[in-house]
Scaffold this motif. Sequence first.
Motif, PDB file in Angstrom:
ATOM      1  N   THR A 148       0.835  -1.205   0.000  1.00  0.00           N
ATOM      2  CA  THR A 148       0.000   0.000   0.000  1.00  0.00           C
ATOM      3  C   THR A 148       0.870   1.256   0.000  1.00  0.00           C
ATOM      4  O   THR A 148       0.639   2.192  -0.783  1.00  0.00           O
ATOM      5  N   TRP A 205      -9.812   9.146   2.457  1.00  0.00           N
ATOM      6  CA  TRP A 205     -10.049   8.481   1.179  1.00  0.00           C
ATOM      7  C   TRP A 205      -8.723   8.294   0.419  1.00  0.00           C
ATOM      8  O   TRP A 205      -8.475   7.235  -0.164  1.00  0.00           O
ATOM      9  N   GLY A 215      -6.868   5.603   2.162  1.00  0.00           N
ATOM     10  CA  GLY A 215      -7.630   4.375   2.347  1.00  0.00           C
ATOM     11  C   GLY A 215      -7.401   3.376   1.224  1.00  0.00           C
ATOM     12  O   GLY A 215      -6.765   3.667   0.208  1.00  0.00           O
ATOM     13  N   THR A 216      -7.897   2.161   1.426  1.00  0.00           N
ATOM     14  CA  THR A 216      -7.704   1.084   0.454  1.00  0.00           C
ATOM     15  C   THR A 216      -9.038   0.493   0.046  1.00  0.00           C
ATOM     16  O   THR A 216     -10.047   0.638   0.755  1.00  0.00           O
ATOM     17  N   LEU A 217      -9.032  -0.179  -1.088  1.00  0.00           N
ATOM     18  CA  LEU A 217     -10.243  -0.809  -1.606  1.00  0.00           C
ATOM     19  C   LEU A 217     -10.577  -2.048  -0.781  1.00  0.00           C
ATOM     20  O   LEU A 217      -9.781  -3.005  -0.736  1.00  0.00           O
ATOM     21  N   PRO A 242      -4.640   0.948  -2.832  1.00  0.00           N
ATOM     22  CA  PRO A 242      -5.174   2.253  -2.416  1.00  0.00           C
ATOM     23  C   PRO A 242      -6.325   2.700  -3.312  1.00  0.00           C
ATOM     24  O   PRO A 242      -6.362   2.381  -4.505  1.00  0.00           O
ATOM     25  N   ASN A 243      -7.248   3.461  -2.717  1.00  0.00           N
ATOM     26  CA  ASN A 243      -8.372   3.998  -3.498  1.00  0.00           C
ATOM     27  C   ASN A 243      -7.890   4.831  -4.686  1.00  0.00           C
ATOM     28  O   ASN A 243      -8.478   4.794  -5.769  1.00  0.00           O
ATOM     29  N   VAL A 297      -7.348   3.747  -8.459  1.00  0.00           N
ATOM     30  CA  VAL A 297      -8.423   3.637  -9.459  1.00  0.00           C
ATOM     31  C   VAL A 297      -8.368   4.795 -10.459  1.00  0.00           C
ATOM     32  O   VAL A 297      -8.309   4.564 -11.677  1.00  0.00           O
TER      33      VAL A 297
END
Length: 347
Positions: free
Chosen positions: A49, A162, A165-167, A173-174, A177
Amino acid sequence: MSDAVVPRGRPAWLSRLASWDAAVILVTIVVLLVASGVVDNFGTGRNYTFLLLDLLPIALIALPMTFIIVTGEIDLSVASTLGLTSAVMGSLWNAGLTIESIIPISIVLGAILGAVNGFFVTMLKLPSLAVTIGTMALYRGLAFVVLGDGAVADFPRAYTSWVTGTLGGGPIPNVLVPLAVLAVVFGVVLHATPIGRAVFAAGASEQAARFAGVRTGRLKFWLYVVCGAMSGLAGVLWTLRYSSARADNGFGMELAVVAAVLLGGVSIFGGKGTLPGVLAGVVLLAGLQNALRLQDVSNEALNIVTGVLLIVSVLLPNIVSSARAALRRRRRRSPSPDPGALAGIEQ
């Protein structure tokens, strides 16, 4: 467009595997596997991450930087653009603006800073190296004028959470995307549209590209604008990730961006390169730095490693190209077999 040459009689897929960018992708996979097995804590989900978050700003800027270097130009002001964007974010936040208005303002500011570079390079015909070295110092200086040596924190937790943060609680990590979406968009534009063909044409021969109808000045101007906007976006995400707006954010990162792009197979002389190779270069550079940090290697040593990779990525392709050219000249000079002699051998 890759620098892979398809020798007569060799399948195209085999030549593709022998290309520089394919070699970088393979080396990246090997380095990640070896580091996961050798370096303590490298192969953990938490470390992956951090690795992905670390490479995010480099990757965001490397996408447009690939286009610029393929055209034969460069932008060394990207890290200073990131720092000035971060400083303005902090100043606007202190002034009471909402984060929803600050984020688009910051990205537009990055685009304006990129337009300044584009104006000097395309309108005044100044060398991009000299222009962006100048704006590198100018933008960083303005960042300190705007925010000074201090820092601004306490950004909205919903945004900072956010970004970090992670999926689904996993290691991804978000923010990966939007990066993946942008990478696909940039890749399609570079390798499957007339814009991409114009970029390669401008880098291979600007004069020939103009004769073919490519408006190289306008093309390069907008590439600098996009590069500035992406640097501004990187500044926004950097600030939210660390919840800290500082004038020295991203200091020295332009070296890592250029090293990753060249390491990925883009020619510093323009006209060659692929986006998958660049993304592999970004991951390889970030993976090496992450593994060395886990071994308590100092930041000074990391800069040395980055500098060495930069030199190697410039020097090695030229050595390979020279060797190939020498081999082709040697083959042309070799005398053709005498048909009469061959007939005698067969008898």
